[in-house]
Design a protein around this motif. Structure first.
Motif, PDB file in Angstrom:
ATOM      1  N   GLY A  40      14.115  12.118  -1.240  1.00 51.12           N
ATOM      2  CA  GLY A  40      13.175  11.004  -1.134  1.00 51.12           C
ATOM      3  C   GLY A  40      12.403  11.020   0.172  1.00 51.12           C
ATOM      4  N   LEU A  41      13.085  11.344   1.270  1.00 44.30           N
ATOM      5  CA  LEU A  41      12.410  11.394   2.569  1.00 44.30           C
ATOM      6  C   LEU A  41      11.445  12.575   2.661  1.00 44.30           C
ATOM      7  CD1 LEU A  41      15.266  10.376   5.024  1.00 44.30           C
ATOM      8  CD2 LEU A  41      13.163   9.112   4.544  1.00 44.30           C
ATOM      9  N   VAL A  42      11.797  13.705   2.062  1.00 41.62           N
ATOM     10  CA  VAL A  42      10.868  14.844   2.025  1.00 41.62           C
ATOM     11  C   VAL A  42       9.590  14.430   1.310  1.00 41.62           C
ATOM     12  CG1 VAL A  42      10.476  17.146   1.089  1.00 41.62           C
ATOM     13  CG2 VAL A  42      12.648  16.608   2.163  1.00 41.62           C
ATOM     14  N   TYR A  43       9.738  13.690   0.221  1.00 43.28           N
ATOM     15  CA  TYR A  43       8.559  13.214  -0.517  1.00 43.28           C
ATOM     16  C   TYR A  43       7.698  12.310   0.368  1.00 43.28           C
ATOM     17  CZ  TYR A  43       5.774  10.647  -3.931  1.00 43.28           C
ATOM     18  OH  TYR A  43       4.727  10.059  -4.612  1.00 43.28           O
ATOM     19  N   SER A  86       0.820  -1.206   0.000  1.00 46.51           N
ATOM     20  CA  SER A  86       0.000   0.000   0.000  1.00 46.51           C
ATOM     21  C   SER A  86       0.856   1.259   0.000  1.00 46.51           C
ATOM     22  CB  SER A  86      -0.921   0.011   1.228  1.00 46.51           C
ATOM     23  OG  SER A  86      -1.772  -1.100   1.221  1.00 46.51           O
ATOM     24  N   ALA A  87       1.988   1.212   0.711  1.00 49.34           N
ATOM     25  CA  ALA A  87       2.826   2.399   0.826  1.00 49.34           C
ATOM     26  C   ALA A  87       3.461   2.770  -0.501  1.00 49.34           C
ATOM     27  CB  ALA A  87       3.910   2.170   1.884  1.00 49.34           C
ATOM     28  N   ILE A  88       4.004   1.790  -1.202  1.00 47.04           N
ATOM     29  CA  ILE A  88       4.752   2.099  -2.415  1.00 47.04           C
ATOM     30  C   ILE A  88       3.858   2.225  -3.635  1.00 47.04           C
ATOM     31  CG2 ILE A  88       6.678   1.374  -3.866  1.00 47.04           C
ATOM     32  CD1 ILE A  88       7.868  -0.048  -1.637  1.00 47.04           C
ATOM     33  N   ALA A  89       2.725   1.572  -3.646  1.00 48.06           N
ATOM     34  CA  ALA A  89       1.886   1.541  -4.847  1.00 48.06           C
ATOM     35  C   ALA A  89       1.502   2.931  -5.323  1.00 48.06           C
ATOM     36  CB  ALA A  89       0.630   0.711  -4.582  1.00 48.06           C
ATOM     37  N   LYS A  90       1.344   3.864  -4.401  1.00 48.03           N
ATOM     38  CA  LYS A  90       0.887   5.198  -4.768  1.00 48.03           C
ATOM     39  C   LYS A  90       2.021   6.222  -4.805  1.00 48.03           C
ATOM     40  CE  LYS A  90      -3.695   4.362  -2.782  1.00 48.03           C
ATOM     41  NZ  LYS A  90      -4.707   4.801  -1.793  1.00 48.03           N
ATOM     42  N   THR A  91       3.260   5.763  -4.661  1.00 45.03           N
ATOM     43  CA  THR A  91       4.378   6.704  -4.656  1.00 45.03           C
ATOM     44  C   THR A  91       5.070   6.725  -6.004  1.00 45.03           C
ATOM     45  OG1 THR A  91       5.923   5.014  -3.852  1.00 45.03           O
ATOM     46  CG2 THR A  91       4.796   6.363  -2.203  1.00 45.03           C
ATOM     47  N   CYS A  92       5.667   7.847  -6.325  1.00 43.94           N
ATOM     48  CA  CYS A  92       6.427   7.987  -7.569  1.00 43.94           C
ATOM     49  C   CYS A  92       7.434   9.113  -7.379  1.00 43.94           C
ATOM     50  CB  CYS A  92       5.494   8.281  -8.740  1.00 43.94           C
ATOM     51  SG  CYS A  92       6.354   8.446 -10.310  1.00 43.94           S
ATOM     52  N   HIS A  93       8.701   8.748  -7.229  1.00 45.02           N
ATOM     53  CA  HIS A  93       9.738   9.763  -7.012  1.00 45.02           C
ATOM     54  C   HIS A  93      11.066   9.216  -7.491  1.00 45.02           C
ATOM     55  CE1 HIS A  93      12.470  12.498  -4.825  1.00 45.02           C
ATOM     56  NE2 HIS A  93      11.468  13.349  -4.890  1.00 45.02           N
ATOM     57  N   LYS A  94      11.896  10.110  -7.981  1.00 48.51           N
ATOM     58  CA  LYS A  94      13.209   9.740  -8.513  1.00 48.51           C
ATOM     59  C   LYS A  94      14.052   9.003  -7.493  1.00 48.51           C
ATOM     60  CE  LYS A  94      17.449  12.026 -10.206  1.00 48.51           C
ATOM     61  NZ  LYS A  94      17.607  11.374 -11.501  1.00 48.51           N
ATOM     62  N   ASN A  95      13.873   9.313  -6.213  1.00 45.68           N
ATOM     63  CA  ASN A  95      14.723   8.739  -5.175  1.00 45.68           C
ATOM     64  C   ASN A  95      14.034   7.650  -4.371  1.00 45.68           C
ATOM     65  OD1 ASN A  95      15.719  11.983  -5.180  1.00 45.68           O
ATOM     66  ND2 ASN A  95      17.275  10.416  -5.429  1.00 45.68           N
ATOM     67  N   LEU A  96      13.022   7.006  -4.958  1.00 46.94           N
ATOM     68  CA  LEU A  96      12.384   5.837  -4.359  1.00 46.94           C
ATOM     69  C   LEU A  96      12.469   4.677  -5.342  1.00 46.94           C
ATOM     70  CD1 LEU A  96       9.057   7.279  -2.853  1.00 46.94           C
ATOM     71  CD2 LEU A  96      11.266   7.035  -1.732  1.00 46.94           C
ATOM     72  N   VAL A  97      12.759   3.495  -4.838  1.00 51.66           N
ATOM     73  CA  VAL A  97      12.778   2.311  -5.692  1.00 51.66           C
ATOM     74  C   VAL A  97      11.360   2.038  -6.199  1.00 51.66           C
ATOM     75  CG1 VAL A  97      13.161  -0.174  -5.747  1.00 51.66           C
ATOM     76  CG2 VAL A  97      14.775   1.299  -4.560  1.00 51.66           C
ATOM     77  N   GLN A  98      11.240   1.767  -7.485  1.00 51.75           N
ATOM     78  CA  GLN A  98       9.920   1.551  -8.091  1.00 51.75           C
ATOM     79  C   GLN A  98       9.445   0.128  -7.828  1.00 51.75           C
ATOM     80  OE1 GLN A  98       9.835   1.854 -12.335  1.00 51.75           O
ATOM     81  NE2 GLN A  98       7.668   1.380 -12.490  1.00 51.75           N
ATOM     82  N   LEU A  99       8.235   0.003  -7.322  1.00 52.11           N
ATOM     83  CA  LEU A  99       7.586  -1.291  -7.168  1.00 52.11           C
ATOM     84  C   LEU A  99       6.848  -1.617  -8.460  1.00 52.11           C
ATOM     85  CD1 LEU A  99       6.824  -3.680  -5.312  1.00 52.11           C
ATOM     86  CD2 LEU A  99       4.814  -2.385  -4.625  1.00 52.11           C
ATOM     87  N   ILE A 100       7.200  -2.718  -9.109  1.00 51.92           N
ATOM     88  CA  ILE A 100       6.618  -3.088 -10.395  1.00 51.92           C
ATOM     89  C   ILE A 100       5.352  -3.905 -10.208  1.00 51.92           C
ATOM     90  CG2 ILE A 100       7.027  -4.386 -12.518  1.00 51.92           C
ATOM     91  CD1 ILE A 100      10.008  -3.732 -12.148  1.00 51.92           C
ATOM     92  N   GLY A 101       5.359  -4.824  -9.259  1.00 51.23           N
ATOM     93  CA  GLY A 101       4.190  -5.683  -9.081  1.00 51.23           C
ATOM     94  C   GLY A 101       4.307  -6.530  -7.830  1.00 51.23           C
ATOM     95  N   PHE A 102       3.410  -7.497  -7.714  1.00 47.57           N
ATOM     96  CA  PHE A 102       3.342  -8.304  -6.501  1.00 47.57           C
ATOM     97  C   PHE A 102       2.743  -9.660  -6.824  1.00 47.57           C
ATOM     98  CE2 PHE A 102      -0.673  -6.244  -7.051  1.00 47.57           C
ATOM     99  CZ  PHE A 102      -1.620  -7.159  -6.632  1.00 47.57           C
ATOM    100  N   CYS A 103       2.858 -10.568  -5.875  1.00 47.13           N
ATOM    101  CA  CYS A 103       2.183 -11.867  -5.939  1.00 47.13           C
ATOM    102  C   CYS A 103       1.458 -12.082  -4.627  1.00 47.13           C
ATOM    103  CB  CYS A 103       3.189 -12.990  -6.197  1.00 47.13           C
ATOM    104  SG  CYS A 103       2.458 -14.648  -6.091  1.00 47.13           S
TER     105      CYS A 103
END
Length: 732
Positions: free
Chosen positions: A553-556, A493-510
């Protein structure tokens, strides 16, 4: 602070003449005289100018207005890092058949136009401010206009691969804090103006965007002779969701995009053809279509509408090869996730909604659009035989349903009322890709190559066969208790809605049976821990850039997300470094979300020893300030390139705890001891002093004394003066 300027001349500006004030081969200019190569009108000059006024003995090659008292520079020779090519006194520039070469007094090459510009016959300073090199055919093979620095002149353009970067101050020509550039956005180039995270190249969010009309893309920024500035556009070679929207077919007619819907689809908004299309029938749901129709086959529930001369070239989730046309159709019909299939012998590409980048495209491919058949149509052939059964079933069901309805009403009336809880949104409502366990097991070769371990599970390297991100990192959660289930949901839930240059991108899940896995973009350069604790100490400027990226990234997470996110486990092992050497925050397995009306939360102790804030041990609500504390510890590690706690030899025990040692060094006026023989850091002693002070503010025992990450970022960048910090301990 230097301004990013566009020198707009008066309306009576002289038309640029094509008269060359020729500079012959082997002509030379030296720093120790005032010679220059002038344009035929004398308006512009090319030669050496002192950097930072007359306060230094460093020079740079430049073009300037020569008929005005200020001698305003409009171009200077730059190195790859956008800073001026510095030349000490006694240097010279020479024109040869290989181009221009700037050499030091010892003959070392400091800057050159490049070997690819060979066969130069002469040079010229033109009356429009452009210094050019020409060959024997008088064809321009190099020109200063193609390499702008901080200025555009009339008749000059900023190309797609160019950028304008402000100077640091009026007299300091090193790169400053603002940049004008083109950047690809949603499939086309947009002109943007952004502040820079000086001294790094990282761009903050732009505060000026000049987009192009639908169906076109930027080609260059033009500053014409009349003083007009505009973005020149061209027709787009590739169309899709950017022009016509999702599930649309785009074509070019009369040099403009025209949007249509494929068979079985219609416009979402009939008055807006660029708004995308939607299926005419209900969405296809796995399993739901078969309920109550145990004898129905997929061929009775769906049909495939065949279209020619269109294509959806992107976004396939599965490719079958070799495959016949019949096999392709059958595979899509029997796959509840398949909404369309593109067949081009011998390959079948299966697509799920939304369909993207649809376009008119002539060729041998066939497109099968899957639509639902009306239930009445599907069973018309059995209508006569079914009538007696249907009537009997209808009467029986009416009686049973009446009894059930009366029972339910009675139970509702007798049951005590309570407030209903609204269930959270399904994870499937996000844009994440849902993988099967079998796919991820295959991608990781049965989880054979381990990348790292954490408190929540093990991370493996994987490779997806049919996905835009081929190499991935798959995190397999290894405990399946109730608490671990919460960890999985929190991270997703935390990463799914985030988008920032300094955050690792979550592609998907199982989320299949007992299996809980997360699929991330793969970071090729390891962790920050590998970088700063390795055999070789990384250079100071790289450490500065990484620290600023982590702070961004932390400010975001703390201040720019819809609901603030406390990471809870900030440490070098959870900072990954991408292929472009960008720091990215990872591992949200311990993340804690704050609701919009919350500023603190209660939770169990989380984090890693050495980085956790004191309030974790006091059984009090925690806030985003726990991340600030962890960042402060990590900032000291980045500065010193050593771990926060290490065993020391006899006589050096004072250095064992980095936080204590750093504060002692600060109060005793010897912060240089923290970086030992790091010449680059010692040359930047002012920043070193301030950053140590910032770290001490971050690790204050009282969380109320710590700054927010937004303030930390401003302090790091030098926008706010850093006050003297108190002792981090026993503060009230």
């Amino acid at each position: 602070m230097g301004a990013l300027t566009l020198h707009i001349l008066t309306l009576f500006f002289l038309q640029a003449r094509s008269v060359f004030a020729n500079v012959d081969l082997f002509s030379t200019l030296y720093t120790n005289n005032s010679d220059a190569w002038l344009s035929s009108s004398g308006e512009f000059a090319f030669g050496f100018r002192q950097l930072n006024g007359t306060s230094t003995s460093l020079f740079t090659l430049a073009v300037w207005y020569d008929k005005i008292p200020d001698k305003t520079i409009v171009w200077s020779a730059e190195k790859e890092d956008n800073n001026p090519a510095e030349a000490p006194a006694g240097s010279h520039v020479e024109l040869s058949s290989q181009g221009l070469t700037l050499r030091s007094p010892l003959g070392e090459s400091l800057w050159t136009t490049g070997q690819e510009y060979g066969d130069v016959s002469s040079g010229a300073m033109l009356d429009n401010g452009n210094f050019v090199l020409v060959n024997t055919s008088s064809t321009i093979v190099w020109e200063s206009f193609k390499f702008p620095t901080d200025t555009l002149l009339p008749n000059q353009s900023l190309e797609l691969d160019g950028k304008l970067t402000s100077r640091f101050t009026e007299s300091n020509y090193t790169k400053g804090r603002f940049q004008l550039y083109f950047q690809e956005k949603e499939g086309h180039d947009v002109l943007m103006l952004s502040p820079l995270a000086w001294p790094s190249e990282y761009r903050y969010n732009s505060y000026l965007n000049i987009d192009t009309p639908a169906g076109s893309t930027s080609s260059r920024l033009v500053f014409d002779q009349s003083g007009n500035i505009y973005v020149e556009t061209t027709n787009r070679d590739e169309w899709g969701s950017g022009s016509c929207g999702y599930n649309s077919i785009c074509s070019i007619q009369n040099q403009r995009p025209t949007c249509n819907c494929p068979d079985g689809y219609s416009f979402v908004d009939p008055s807006n053809e660029f708004g995308g299309c939607q299926p005419n029938s209900a969405q296809l749901l796995c399993g739901a279509d078969m309920e109550g129709t145990t004898q129905a086959r997929p061929e009775e529930l769906y049909e495939l509408l065949i279209s020619r001369e269109i294509n959806f070239p992107l976004g396939d989730y599965e490719r079958i090869q070799p495959c016949s046309q019949q096999d392709c159709q059958r595979s899509c019909l029997h796959d509840c996730m398949c909404s369309a299939a593109v067949f081009g012998y011998p390959t079948c590409w299966k697509k799920r909604l939304p369909l993207i980048n649809g376009r008119v495209e002539k060729g041998p491919t066939l497109v099968f659009i899957k639509t639902r058949v009306s239930p009445l149509t599907a069973f018309t052939k059995n209508e006569d035989q079914a009538k007696p059964i249907l009537w009997g079933s209808l009467i029986g069901s009416l009686v049973v349903n009446s009894i059930l309805l009366a029972t339910v009403i009675l139970l509702i009336l007798l049951k005590p009322k309570r407030i209903l809880q609204v269930a959270p949104a399904s994870l499937l409502e996000t844009n994440l890709h849902s993988f099967t366990y079998q796919v991820l097991q295959h991608a990781t070769q049965n989880f054979s190559e381990e990348l790292g371990r954490g408190a929540c599970g093990i991370v493996y390297k994987g490779q997806l066969e049919a996905h835009s991100s081929n190499v991935v990192a798959v995190k397999r959660l290894d405990r399946l208790g109730q608490e671990q289930e919460k960890e999985f949901k929190a991270e997703l839930s935390a990463i799914a809605k985030t988008c920032h240059k300094n955050l690792v991108q979550l592609i998907g899940f199982c989320d299949e049976g007992i299996h809980r896995l997360l699929v991330y973009e793969y970071m090729s350069n390891g962790t920050l821990a590998d970088f700063i604790f390795g055999q070789t100490k990384p250079i100071w400027s790289d450490r500065i850039r990484l620290a600023l990226g982590i702070a961004s990234g932390l400010v975001y997470l703390h201040e720019e997300c819809e609901n603030p996110i406390i990471h809870c486990d900030i440490k070098p092992q959870n900072i990954l470094i991408g292929k472009d050497s960008t720091a990215k925050i990872s591992d949200f397995g311990l993340a804690k979300l704050l609701l919009s009306d919350q500023s603190r939360t209660n939770t169990m102790i989380r984090g890693t020893k050495g980085y956790v804030a004191p309030e974790w041990f006091k059984n009090v609500p925690v806030t985003v300030k726990v991340d600030v504390h962890s960042f402060g510890v990590m900032l000291l590690e980045i500065i010193c390139c050593r771990r926060s706690v290490i065993p020391m030899e006899s006589g050096e025990e004072e250095k064992a705890i980095l936080m204590d040692w750093a504060y002692d060094c600060y109060t005793e006026g010897r912060v240089d001891a923290l970086v030992e023989n790091d010449k680059e850091a010692l040359a930047d002693i002012g920043r070193l002093q301030k950053w140590v002070m910032i770290a001490i503010w971050c690790i204050q025992e009282n969380p109320e004394m710590r700054p927010t990450m937004g303030m930390v970022k401003q302090l790091l960048e030098g926008f706010v003066e850093v006050p003297n910090p108190p002792s981090p301990y026993y503060s009230n």
